[in-house]
Design a protein around this motif. Structure first.
Motif, mmCIF file in Angstrom:
data_model
loop_
_atom_site.group_PDB
_atom_site.id
_atom_site.type_symbol
_atom_site.label_atom_id
_atom_site.label_comp_id
_atom_site.label_asym_id
_atom_site.label_seq_id
_atom_site.Cartn_x
_atom_site.Cartn_y
_atom_site.Cartn_z
ATOM 1 N N GLY A 1 28.434 9.732 -10.222
ATOM 2 C CA GLY A 1 28.013 11.125 -10.269
ATOM 3 C C GLY A 1 26.909 11.301 -11.302
ATOM 4 N N THR A 2 26.813 12.513 -11.863
ATOM 5 C CA THR A 2 25.771 12.769 -12.854
ATOM 6 C C THR A 2 26.172 12.277 -14.224
ATOM 7 O OG1 THR A 2 26.702 14.941 -13.253
ATOM 8 C CG2 THR A 2 24.951 14.803 -11.630
ATOM 9 N N GLY A 3 27.471 11.984 -14.426
ATOM 10 C CA GLY A 3 27.924 11.516 -15.729
ATOM 11 C C GLY A 3 27.615 10.046 -15.915
ATOM 12 N N THR A 4 26.386 9.706 -16.149
ATOM 13 C CA THR A 4 25.977 8.308 -16.236
ATOM 14 C C THR A 4 25.857 7.826 -17.662
ATOM 15 O OG1 THR A 4 23.686 9.038 -16.070
ATOM 16 C CG2 THR A 4 24.742 8.343 -14.042
ATOM 17 N N GLY A 5 26.212 8.686 -18.620
ATOM 18 C CA GLY A 5 26.148 8.259 -20.007
ATOM 19 C C GLY A 5 24.743 8.408 -20.570
ATOM 20 N N THR A 6 24.653 8.309 -21.912
ATOM 21 C CA THR A 6 23.376 8.469 -22.588
ATOM 22 C C THR A 6 22.934 7.211 -23.298
ATOM 23 O OG1 THR A 6 24.442 9.227 -24.612
ATOM 24 C CG2 THR A 6 23.902 10.903 -22.986
ATOM 25 N N GLY A 7 23.779 6.194 -23.265
ATOM 26 C CA GLY A 7 23.436 4.970 -23.968
ATOM 27 C C GLY A 7 23.735 5.052 -25.450
ATOM 28 N N ALA A 8 24.350 6.149 -25.941
ATOM 29 C CA ALA A 8 24.623 6.331 -27.363
ATOM 30 C C ALA A 8 25.958 5.723 -27.763
ATOM 31 C CB ALA A 8 24.599 7.815 -27.693
ATOM 32 N N GLY A 9 26.598 4.970 -26.905
ATOM 33 C CA GLY A 9 27.906 4.422 -27.197
ATOM 34 C C GLY A 9 28.995 5.298 -26.629
ATOM 35 N N PRO A 10 30.191 4.732 -26.431
ATOM 36 C CA PRO A 10 31.261 5.491 -25.790
ATOM 37 C C PRO A 10 31.804 6.608 -26.672
ATOM 38 C CG PRO A 10 32.070 3.358 -26.532
ATOM 39 C CD PRO A 10 30.586 3.342 -26.743
ATOM 40 N N VAL A 11 32.185 7.709 -26.035
ATOM 41 C CA VAL A 11 32.874 8.791 -26.740
ATOM 42 C C VAL A 11 34.298 8.369 -27.074
ATOM 43 C CG1 VAL A 11 33.709 11.168 -26.524
ATOM 44 C CG2 VAL A 11 31.489 10.545 -25.596
ATOM 45 N N LEU A 12 34.915 7.618 -26.155
ATOM 46 C CA LEU A 12 36.272 7.114 -26.329
ATOM 47 C C LEU A 12 36.276 5.613 -26.056
ATOM 48 C CD1 LEU A 12 39.420 7.496 -26.562
ATOM 49 C CD2 LEU A 12 39.406 7.893 -24.085
ATOM 50 N N ASP A 13 36.895 4.871 -26.960
ATOM 51 C CA ASP A 13 37.002 3.412 -26.794
ATOM 52 C C ASP A 13 38.441 3.001 -27.108
ATOM 53 O OD1 ASP A 13 36.724 0.707 -26.619
ATOM 54 O OD2 ASP A 13 35.118 0.526 -28.114
ATOM 55 N N ILE A 14 39.199 2.700 -26.071
ATOM 56 C CA ILE A 14 40.587 2.238 -26.235
ATOM 57 C C ILE A 14 40.581 0.719 -26.127
ATOM 58 C CG2 ILE A 14 42.917 2.296 -25.281
ATOM 59 C CD1 ILE A 14 42.361 5.073 -24.231
ATOM 60 N N ASP A 15 41.088 0.057 -27.167
ATOM 61 C CA ASP A 15 41.018 -1.403 -27.243
ATOM 62 C C ASP A 15 42.419 -1.992 -27.422
ATOM 63 O OD1 ASP A 15 39.792 -3.942 -27.367
ATOM 64 O OD2 ASP A 15 39.747 -3.857 -29.561
ATOM 65 N N HIS A 16 42.909 -2.644 -26.375
ATOM 66 C CA HIS A 16 44.206 -3.348 -26.396
ATOM 67 C C HIS A 16 45.335 -2.444 -26.924
ATOM 68 C CE1 HIS A 16 42.442 -7.158 -25.244
ATOM 69 N NE2 HIS A 16 41.518 -7.008 -26.169
ATOM 70 N N LEU A 17 45.428 -1.261 -26.358
ATOM 71 C CA LEU A 17 46.468 -0.312 -26.761
ATOM 72 C C LEU A 17 47.828 -0.747 -26.225
ATOM 73 C CD1 LEU A 17 47.421 2.463 -27.917
ATOM 74 C CD2 LEU A 17 46.862 3.436 -25.679
ATOM 75 N N LYS A 18 48.826 -0.722 -27.099
ATOM 76 C CA LYS A 18 50.218 -0.988 -26.721
ATOM 77 C C LYS A 18 51.088 0.117 -27.318
ATOM 78 C CE LYS A 18 49.502 -5.996 -26.672
ATOM 79 N NZ LYS A 18 49.867 -7.305 -27.264
ATOM 80 N N VAL A 19 51.981 0.666 -26.500
ATOM 81 C CA VAL A 19 52.895 1.722 -26.971
ATOM 82 C C VAL A 19 54.311 1.365 -26.548
ATOM 83 C CG1 VAL A 19 53.479 4.171 -26.921
ATOM 84 C CG2 VAL A 19 51.090 3.481 -26.760
ATOM 85 N N THR A 20 55.211 1.344 -27.542
ATOM 86 C CA THR A 20 56.612 1.011 -27.302
ATOM 87 C C THR A 20 57.481 2.156 -27.807
ATOM 88 O OG1 THR A 20 56.110 -1.331 -27.653
ATOM 89 C CG2 THR A 20 58.423 -0.703 -27.695
ATOM 90 N N PHE A 21 58.512 2.516 -27.031
ATOM 91 C CA PHE A 21 59.463 3.541 -27.452
ATOM 92 C C PHE A 21 60.794 2.875 -27.800
ATOM 93 C CE2 PHE A 21 56.473 5.954 -24.892
ATOM 94 C CZ PHE A 21 56.302 7.108 -25.652
ATOM 95 N N ALA A 22 61.308 3.204 -28.963
ATOM 96 C CA ALA A 22 62.615 2.693 -29.378
ATOM 97 C C ALA A 22 63.701 3.600 -28.821
ATOM 98 C CB ALA A 22 62.694 2.637 -30.903
ATOM 99 N N THR A 23 64.610 3.049 -28.028
ATOM 100 C CA THR A 23 65.714 3.815 -27.448
ATOM 101 C C THR A 23 67.029 3.120 -27.749
ATOM 102 O OG1 THR A 23 65.781 2.669 -25.305
ATOM 103 C CG2 THR A 23 64.168 4.450 -25.555
#
Length: 575
Positions: A13-35
């Motif tokens: 679409g029109t959201g092709t980015g500006t080349g200024a780097g990502p607004v959001l960068d998620i890197d190897h996210l892990k989430v664990t819930f203790a139950t």
């Protein structure tokens, strides 16, 4: 299992980015819930980026980890969650920043649009006060300039105007209950936009909305992206919405990213089996229509179980206000063995009619005959023997089951009330019905919270069928389900209806679902039946302008076709 993941694209679409780097960068996210039962690995190893001005959709069924990932972006996980990896928003790691820094990131850099606006808005404060409070709470921190109450209110008015709320100067003083569902969602989006964040996380923002209102909200989100360069993370299970709005799609399954690609590429050439299964489960208007091959004579020739003639239902006014006419002069018939689909937006009167047929709402004018009984001036004592002939499947099975009873006891309750069987007979009948709706008989001993949404809806269907009713009323029974679960429930409904032969009133705002199940379709608009006929005729060749608008507003899971339909919808609105 090794899964090949496509490299992130720049979208189509029109959201092709500006080349200024990502607004959001998620890197190897892990989430664990203790139950108490041990650790639950909700997100296993997720990496993704969102570029400036890009819309990225995260899709997957319940339990895939998409909402947990979204909440991690704003630091909204509970204390029982253990997170690792990095979630960078403009260079700040949300996982490791201090609570004070996190409060500044929320609203200023990233904001969230929640699924249910009625619970996101405080009912005791005006919407203007709530938006202004967010503006003032962020002003003055980090060296910023404090904002006066008057200036904050002015900015709140401008935010409401930006999202298309009419007469914002006056409506800024309204309370949430004074807005419709779609307008409340616009107010929530206005609150998110008040501080001009670069990133908006929208968690199922259109799930509870009618297709026409949904189309307007999607148009609003698209305008925000195009006009202000806002990046959007869209969490949804509606693949039509994804095709309409997303530049890039991330598919999650059991906590992992299994596929990522530009939207057009993913819909045209999905690589992973799970993605193919997800897309195949999406209902398409005009495909596998239940009314295909039927004639109008078939509808008119069966034994009539429900007949409405000039049906009128009014709700009395309060404190001198006039009565509200929810149903206005409606005519229709429902014949034996037939599925009648009733469609229309919220407030059109479809649920009111369903409840009136079940004797839960009083009729105030005209005639409504149910199984030969005239519902006008209903007397409960004389109608009660007919109640066992009517089953009801509610929209939210979690709310309709008693949480203190087992599933078996909930299903057996109508049988015990009407026929007084022995405990062994009730238990046997309950287990037979569980197996009929493709649930293990052992689930009779479980409690409602121990079942998934799809399993609870199947159990709800079993409860409605336990007395072998002649008539079943299903009120939005699949609206809250994932597409894969919805497909299973719809197929089950078709099979059960063919096996048991009951007549059904199927109430929904999803036209594609109605088309799959219904032989005859009626379209309600502001309490009036504006069109009815064989399903394939109404859906394929609509005559009324409102029906045309409904069909044009339904998103389809094909980006190219959806782009064409979007233009048709705009043309219908302009006309």
């Amino acid at each position: 299992m090794t899964i090949n993941i496509d490299k992130p694209g720049t979208g189509t679409g029109t959201g092709t980015g500006t080349g200024a780097g990502p607004v959001l960068d998620i890197d190897h996210l892990k989430v664990t819930f203790a139950t108490d039962a041990g650790d639950v690995y909700a997100v296993k190893d997720v990496s993704l980026q969102v570029n400036p001005g890009e819309v990225v959709a995260i899709v997957g069924e319940s339990g895939s980890g998409k909402t947990v990932t979204a909440k991690t972006i704003l630091g909204l996980l509970p204390e029982t969650a253990i997170s690792s990896g990095a979630v960078l928003i403009n260079g700040n790691n949300v996982i490791s920043v201090s609570p004070a820094q996190l409060r500044q990131i929320r609203g200023r850099d990233v904001a969230m649009v929640f699924q249910e606006p009625s619970t996101a808005l405080n009912p005791v404060f005006t919407v203007g006060w709530q938006i202004a409070e967010g503006i003032r709470s962020h002003a003055g921190h980090g060296g910023g300039t404090r904002v006066s109450a008057k200036e904050a209110k002015t900015r709140a008015i401008e935010a409401l105007r930006k999202v298309g709320i009419p007469d914002p100067e006056n409506r800024v003083n309204y309370y949430p209950h004074q807005f419709s569902g779609g307008q409340k969602q616009r107010v929530v989006i206005a609150a998110a936009l008040a501080l001009n964040p670069g990133l908006i996380v929208a968690d199922e923002p259109t799930t509870a909305l009618d297709v026409t209102v949904q189309a307007e909200i999607l148009e609003l989100l698209r305008d925000l992206r195009d006009q202000y360069g806002t990046s959007i993370v869209l969490i949804t299970h509606n693949m039509g919405v994804v095709a309409d709005l997303a530049d890039r799609v991330v598919v999650m399954y059991q906590g992992d990213v299994v596929e990522e690609a530009p939207a057009r590429v993913l819909f045209a050439e999905p690589k992973q089996d799970y993605t193919k299964k997800l897309l195949a489960a999406v209902p398409h208007l005009g495909r596998n229509s239940a009314s295909e091959g039927m004639t109008q004579r078939a509808h008119q020739g069966g034994k009539v179980l429900v007949e409405a003639k000039n049906l009128t239902i009014e709700y009395p006014g309060r404190l001198g206000t006039p009565a509200f006419k929810a149903v206005d002069g409606v005519n229709f018939t429902l014949s034996e063995g037939e599925v009648f689909g009733l469609v229309g937006e919220s407030g059109s009167g479809k649920t009111t009619i369903g409840r009136a047929i079940a004797g839960l709402n009083r009729t105030t004018g005209g005639s409504l005959k149910v199984l030969g009984y005239e519902m006008l001036n209903l007397k409960e004592r004389t109608f009660k023997p007919l109640r066992k002939e009517i089953g009801f499947v509610f929209q939210d099975p979690a709310a309709s089951f008693n949480p203190q009873l087992t599933i078996g006891d909930c299903i057996a309750e109508p049988l015990i009330i009407h026929t007084k069987p022995t405990p062994a007979q009730a238990r046997q009948r309950t287990r037979e019905l569980l197996e009929a709706v493709q649930l293990p008989a052992a689930y009779a001993d479980r409690f409602p919270h121990e079942l998934s949404g799809g399993q609870r809806q199947r159990a709800s269907l079993a409860r409605a069928l336990i007395l072998n009713p002649k008539l079943l009323i299903a009120d939005e029974p699949t609206s809250a389900l994932d597409v894969s679960v919805q497909a299973v429930v719809l197929e089950l409904f078709k099979d059960i209806q063919a096996e048991f032969g009951f007549a059904a009133l199927f109430i929904s705002h999803d036209l594609a679902v109605v088309d799959i199940l219904s032989h005859w379709v009626g379209v309600l608009y502001r309490g009036k039946m504006v069109e009815q006929g064989l399903g394939n005729q109404v859906m394929g060749n609509p005559q009324h302008e409102y029906t045309k608008k409904l069909i044009a507003s339904l998103p389809v899971p094909d980006p190219d076709e959806q782009a064409r339909r979007r233009e048709e919808f705009r043309a219908v609105l302009q006309a």
